[in-house]
Each structure stands twice: as structure tokens, then as C-alpha cells.
Design a protein around this motif. Structure first.
Motif, short mmCIF file in Angstrom:
data_model
loop_
_atom_site.label_atom_id
_atom_site.label_comp_id
_atom_site.label_asym_id
_atom_site.label_seq_id
_atom_site.Cartn_x
_atom_site.Cartn_y
_atom_site.Cartn_z
N ASN A 1 4.25 4.41 -4.01
CA ASN A 1 3.13 4.84 -4.89
C ASN A 1 2.20 3.77 -5.27
N ARG A 2 2.73 2.75 -5.53
CA ARG A 2 2.06 1.57 -6.12
C ARG A 2 1.30 1.04 -4.93
N PHE A 3 1.64 0.97 -3.96
CA PHE A 3 1.14 0.23 -2.80
C PHE A 3 0.03 1.26 -2.31
N ASN A 4 0.03 2.36 -2.14
CA ASN A 4 -0.63 3.49 -1.91
C ASN A 4 -2.17 3.43 -3.01
N ASP A 5 -1.85 2.99 -4.15
CA ASP A 5 -2.70 3.03 -5.28
C ASP A 5 -3.75 1.91 -5.06
N LEU A 6 -3.09 0.99 -4.52
CA LEU A 6 -3.96 -0.43 -4.22
C LEU A 6 -4.75 -0.32 -2.96
N ALA A 7 -4.39 0.63 -2.06
CA ALA A 7 -4.96 0.76 -0.85
C ALA A 7 -5.94 2.28 -1.23
N HIS A 8 -6.48 2.33 -2.05
CA HIS A 8 -7.47 3.60 -2.34
C HIS A 8 -8.69 3.81 -1.55
N TRP A 9 -9.37 2.54 -1.05
CA TRP A 9 -10.55 2.86 -0.41
C TRP A 9 -10.19 3.45 1.04
N ASP A 10 -9.17 3.47 1.47
CA ASP A 10 -9.15 4.31 2.83
C ASP A 10 -7.85 5.32 2.62
N ASN A 11 -7.65 5.66 1.59
CA ASN A 11 -6.56 6.62 1.39
C ASN A 11 -6.62 7.52 0.11
N PRO A 12 -7.61 8.32 0.34
CA PRO A 12 -7.99 9.01 -0.78
C PRO A 12 -6.80 10.07 -1.28
N SER A 13 -5.98 10.24 -0.43
CA SER A 13 -4.89 11.18 -1.14
C SER A 13 -3.70 10.60 -1.48
N ALA A 14 -3.85 9.06 -1.35
CA ALA A 14 -2.67 8.17 -1.96
C ALA A 14 -1.34 8.41 -1.10
N ASP A 15 -1.35 8.70 0.00
CA ASP A 15 0.05 9.16 0.82
C ASP A 15 0.18 8.39 2.29
N ARG A 16 -0.79 7.72 2.56
CA ARG A 16 -0.99 7.25 3.83
C ARG A 16 0.08 6.16 4.31
N TYR A 17 0.55 5.38 3.28
CA TYR A 17 1.29 4.16 3.67
C TYR A 17 2.73 4.20 3.08
N ALA A 18 3.66 3.79 4.03
CA ALA A 18 5.04 3.52 3.24
C ALA A 18 5.38 2.12 3.50
N VAL A 19 5.98 1.51 2.56
CA VAL A 19 6.63 0.01 2.61
C VAL A 19 8.17 0.09 2.86
N GLU A 20 8.12 -0.82 4.05
CA GLU A 20 9.57 -0.96 4.44
C GLU A 20 9.91 -2.35 4.02
N LEU A 21 11.23 -2.41 3.21
CA LEU A 21 11.67 -3.94 2.92
C LEU A 21 13.01 -4.09 3.36
N ASP A 22 13.14 -5.55 3.48
CA ASP A 22 14.39 -5.90 3.95
C ASP A 22 14.74 -7.03 3.21
N ILE A 23 16.13 -6.96 2.91
CA ILE A 23 16.62 -8.01 2.13
C ILE A 23 17.38 -9.05 2.98
N ILE A 24 16.76 -10.44 2.93
CA ILE A 24 17.00 -11.30 3.68
C ILE A 24 17.81 -12.39 2.85
N SER A 25 19.19 -12.82 3.62
CA SER A 25 20.15 -13.78 3.05
C SER A 25 20.53 -14.76 3.91
N VAL A 26 20.42 -15.99 3.40
CA VAL A 26 20.93 -17.12 4.18
C VAL A 26 22.28 -17.88 3.52
N GLU A 27 23.22 -17.85 4.34
CA GLU A 27 24.28 -18.68 4.01
C GLU A 27 24.46 -19.90 4.75
N MET A 28 24.65 -20.86 3.98
CA MET A 28 24.62 -22.28 4.67
C MET A 28 26.14 -22.80 4.22
N HIS A 29 26.47 -23.64 5.39
CA HIS A 29 27.86 -24.31 5.41
C HIS A 29 27.72 -25.77 5.34
N ILE A 30 27.83 -26.51 4.21
CA ILE A 30 27.69 -27.99 4.30
C ILE A 30 28.77 -28.71 4.46
#
Length: 82
Positions: free
Chosen positions: A53-82
């Protein structure tokens, strides 16, 4: 100056309603806290909906119904062995 050999691994986990934090994930990690407890799935759905919803609110110039976009998130983890 000396350098030590090290190895590392990178993992990627989708942040969606099926997300489950690893057992070793700190309890201070916000995404992990949302994904714990009885209401975990509802918490995750609500959070993903809020992000979209927040992303769609920001993209209002080409998204009048505020439902065009969906955000996909990944959680990235790094494990280091020193």
C-alpha cells in the motif's frame, strides 16, 4: 599485515506469509518477531499489505487505483567463517 583465510555463504529467504525465521535469529529482528507466535501468518500478511500500500501510494502518477504494484522482499543473510 596478515590476512586470514575465510569462507562465507549467502542465503536468500523470501519474505512472504510462509516466512519462518531460523532458530538462531535474534529476537530483536523485526521481521523475525512478526513471524513468531500464534498470529504469525496474519502479522506477515498485514505487513506485506502495508508495504504494498505504501509503495502504491508513492507511485500515484501512473497508478490511480493504488493497486498496480506489489513489492517482493528477500531476507539476505551472510555467514562468515574466519
Amino acid at each position: 599485515m596478515t590476512t586470514e583465510n575465510f569462507t562465507f555463504s549467502i542465503t536468500r529467504i523470501p519474505f512472504n506469509e510462509d516466512y519462518r525465521p531460523a532458530d538462531g535469529t535474534r529476537i530483536t529482528t523485526n521481521f523475525a518477531n512478526l513471524a513468531r507466535g500464534e498470529c504469525r501468518r496474519e502479522n506477515l500478511r498485514n505487513t506485506i499489505s502495508m508495504i504494498n500500500n505504501r509503495f502504491n501510494d508513492l507511485a500515484h502518477w501512473d497508478n490511480p487505483s493504488a493497486d498496480r504494484y506489489a513489492v517482493e522482499l528477500d531476507i539476505i543473510s551472510v555467514e562468515m567463517h574466519i
